[in-house]
Design a protein around this motif. Structure first.
Motif, PDB file in Angstrom:
ATOM      1  N   MET A  67       4.346  44.000  36.826  1.00 47.02           N
ATOM      2  CA  MET A  67       3.751  42.665  36.887  1.00 47.02           C
ATOM      3  C   MET A  67       2.234  42.756  37.009  1.00 47.02           C
ATOM      4  SD  MET A  67       4.389  39.259  37.354  1.00 47.02           S
ATOM      5  CE  MET A  67       4.711  38.089  38.618  1.00 47.02           C
ATOM      6  N   LYS A  68       1.750  43.650  37.867  1.00 53.60           N
ATOM      7  CA  LYS A  68       0.312  43.799  38.064  1.00 53.60           C
ATOM      8  C   LYS A  68      -0.357  44.310  36.783  1.00 53.60           C
ATOM      9  CE  LYS A  68      -3.102  45.869  41.103  1.00 53.60           C
ATOM     10  NZ  LYS A  68      -3.355  46.764  42.226  1.00 53.60           N
ATOM     11  N   LYS A  69       0.313  45.265  36.112  1.00 50.96           N
ATOM     12  CA  LYS A  69      -0.223  45.816  34.857  1.00 50.96           C
ATOM     13  C   LYS A  69      -0.333  44.718  33.798  1.00 50.96           C
ATOM     14  CE  LYS A  69       1.778  48.433  31.362  1.00 50.96           C
ATOM     15  NZ  LYS A  69       2.743  49.402  30.911  1.00 50.96           N
ATOM     16  N   LYS A  70       0.671  43.864  33.715  1.00 52.15           N
ATOM     17  CA  LYS A  70       0.654  42.774  32.743  1.00 52.15           C
ATOM     18  C   LYS A  70      -0.509  41.831  33.025  1.00 52.15           C
ATOM     19  CE  LYS A  70       5.599  42.605  31.713  1.00 52.15           C
ATOM     20  NZ  LYS A  70       6.825  41.786  31.745  1.00 52.15           N
ATOM     21  N   LEU A  71      -0.722  41.518  34.286  1.00 49.69           N
ATOM     22  CA  LEU A  71      -1.803  40.605  34.666  1.00 49.69           C
ATOM     23  C   LEU A  71      -3.169  41.214  34.361  1.00 49.69           C
ATOM     24  CD1 LEU A  71      -2.375  37.853  35.854  1.00 49.69           C
ATOM     25  CD2 LEU A  71      -2.367  38.903  38.132  1.00 49.69           C
ATOM     26  N   ILE A  72      -3.324  42.504  34.603  1.00 46.95           N
ATOM     27  CA  ILE A  72      -4.601  43.179  34.318  1.00 46.95           C
ATOM     28  C   ILE A  72      -4.891  43.148  32.821  1.00 46.95           C
ATOM     29  CG2 ILE A  72      -5.759  45.430  34.304  1.00 46.95           C
ATOM     30  CD1 ILE A  72      -4.386  45.930  37.052  1.00 46.95           C
ATOM     31  N   ILE A  73      -3.875  43.446  32.007  1.00 45.52           N
ATOM     32  CA  ILE A  73      -4.068  43.417  30.548  1.00 45.52           C
ATOM     33  C   ILE A  73      -4.385  41.998  30.100  1.00 45.52           C
ATOM     34  CG2 ILE A  73      -2.949  43.739  28.306  1.00 45.52           C
ATOM     35  CD1 ILE A  73      -1.411  46.105  29.574  1.00 45.52           C
ATOM     36  N   LEU A  74      -3.629  41.016  30.611  1.00 48.46           N
ATOM     37  CA  LEU A  74      -3.857  39.624  30.231  1.00 48.46           C
ATOM     38  C   LEU A  74      -5.295  39.204  30.538  1.00 48.46           C
ATOM     39  CD1 LEU A  74      -2.933  36.833  29.253  1.00 48.46           C
ATOM     40  CD2 LEU A  74      -2.091  36.398  31.557  1.00 48.46           C
ATOM     41  N   ILE A  75      -5.763  39.481  31.723  1.00 50.45           N
ATOM     42  CA  ILE A  75      -7.127  39.094  32.114  1.00 50.45           C
ATOM     43  C   ILE A  75      -8.171  39.860  31.295  1.00 50.45           C
ATOM     44  CG2 ILE A  75      -8.801  39.179  34.011  1.00 50.45           C
ATOM     45  CD1 ILE A  75      -6.402  38.557  35.894  1.00 50.45           C
ATOM     46  N   SER A  76      -7.900  41.136  31.028  1.00 49.83           N
ATOM     47  CA  SER A  76      -8.842  41.965  30.257  1.00 49.83           C
ATOM     48  C   SER A  76      -8.996  41.484  28.818  1.00 49.83           C
ATOM     49  CB  SER A  76      -8.375  43.427  30.245  1.00 49.83           C
ATOM     50  OG  SER A  76      -8.354  43.944  31.539  1.00 49.83           O
ATOM     51  N   VAL A  77      -7.986  40.855  28.276  1.00 47.65           N
ATOM     52  CA  VAL A  77      -8.054  40.305  26.916  1.00 47.65           C
ATOM     53  C   VAL A  77      -8.558  38.860  26.974  1.00 47.65           C
ATOM     54  CG1 VAL A  77      -6.663  39.601  24.914  1.00 47.65           C
ATOM     55  CG2 VAL A  77      -6.241  41.805  26.029  1.00 47.65           C
ATOM     56  N   PHE A  78      -8.038  38.094  27.913  1.00 49.69           N
ATOM     57  CA  PHE A  78      -8.308  36.667  28.012  1.00 49.69           C
ATOM     58  C   PHE A  78      -9.794  36.360  28.179  1.00 49.69           C
ATOM     59  CE2 PHE A  78      -8.647  32.635  30.280  1.00 49.69           C
ATOM     60  CZ  PHE A  78      -7.789  31.829  29.549  1.00 49.69           C
ATOM     61  N   ILE A  79     -10.441  36.998  29.110  1.00 52.27           N
ATOM     62  CA  ILE A  79     -11.844  36.678  29.415  1.00 52.27           C
ATOM     63  C   ILE A  79     -12.771  36.937  28.229  1.00 52.27           C
ATOM     64  CG2 ILE A  79     -13.821  37.294  30.877  1.00 52.27           C
ATOM     65  CD1 ILE A  79     -11.799  37.487  33.217  1.00 52.27           C
ATOM     66  N   PRO A  80     -12.736  38.124  27.595  1.00 52.61           N
ATOM     67  CA  PRO A  80     -13.652  38.326  26.460  1.00 52.61           C
ATOM     68  C   PRO A  80     -13.360  37.420  25.261  1.00 52.61           C
ATOM     69  CG  PRO A  80     -12.646  40.418  27.112  1.00 52.61           C
ATOM     70  CD  PRO A  80     -12.039  39.353  27.956  1.00 52.61           C
ATOM     71  N   VAL A  81     -12.085  37.208  24.939  1.00 55.03           N
ATOM     72  CA  VAL A  81     -11.760  36.340  23.793  1.00 55.03           C
ATOM     73  C   VAL A  81     -12.245  34.927  24.069  1.00 55.03           C
ATOM     74  CG1 VAL A  81      -9.886  35.266  22.464  1.00 55.03           C
ATOM     75  CG2 VAL A  81      -9.824  37.717  22.937  1.00 55.03           C
ATOM     76  N   LEU A  82     -11.950  34.414  25.243  1.00 53.33           N
ATOM     77  CA  LEU A  82     -12.378  33.061  25.602  1.00 53.33           C
ATOM     78  C   LEU A  82     -13.904  32.960  25.593  1.00 53.33           C
ATOM     79  CD1 LEU A  82     -11.575  30.215  26.614  1.00 53.33           C
ATOM     80  CD2 LEU A  82     -11.760  31.125  28.935  1.00 53.33           C
ATOM     81  N   PHE A  83     -14.567  33.915  26.215  1.00 52.24           N
ATOM     82  CA  PHE A  83     -16.030  33.879  26.312  1.00 52.24           C
ATOM     83  C   PHE A  83     -16.681  33.913  24.926  1.00 52.24           C
ATOM     84  CE2 PHE A  83     -20.105  36.133  26.435  1.00 52.24           C
ATOM     85  CZ  PHE A  83     -20.833  35.275  27.244  1.00 52.24           C
TER      86      PHE A  83
END
Length: 153
Positions: free
Chosen positions: A1-17
């Motif tokens: 679960m933690k690994k999934k959240l780290i990957i999600l945040i690592s992709v989400f922030i740069p794409v959104l920004f």
């Protein structure tokens, strides 16, 4: 679960920004329908406002309906991502691309009522419909998602 959240945040922030930054730049610096040639006969930057979804599909529908459907799709993918027992990095990465691209376009629809498209690829007179970074994220994410799912069938 933690690994999934780290990957999600690592992709989400740069794409959104970067997607929001590029849309803001195009919206404020390039006139509507203005084209800037980058590679003659192949690639332009163009300012197009898209009230629909992919290729202008659903542009005649209520923007509220599009916002609600997009939000439901994002929630369904997030639910699937965190409830599935499949934890391959490719599945998590691809889901994260879809979520972040869809969310960025959702923000644009909520705050502007439309999405700014600006990438215009063409070969002489044959144009691919304009799109943006978020669209690319969703398309690449969807392709990778299906590849990751096929591994488990």
């Amino acid at each position: 679960m933690k690994k999934k959240l780290i990957i999600l945040i690592s992709v989400f922030i740069p794409v959104l920004f970067f997607d929001q930054l590029l849309k803001y730049f195009v919206n404020t610096q390039i006139s509507l329908f203005q084209e800037i040639t980058v590679i003659k006969h192949y690639f332009n930057i163009v300012h197009v406002d898209n009230a629909g979804v992919a290729f202008g599909f659903m542009s005649n529908y209520s923007s509220l309906l599009i916002v609600i459907l997009t939000a439901l799709i994002i929630l369904a993918i997030v639910y699937f991502l965190f409830k599935t027992k499949i934890s391959s990095n490719l599945l998590v990465f691809s889901s994260s691309l879809i979520i972040s691209g869809a969310f960025s376009n959702l923000l644009s629809r909520i705050f502007q009522g439309y999405v700014v498209d600006f990438l215009d690829f063409h070969i002489y007179g044959y144009h691919w419909p304009s799109f943006n970074l978020a669209d690319s994220s969703v398309v690449v994410g969807t392709i990778l998602f299906f590849i990751s799912i096929v591994k488990y069938i």
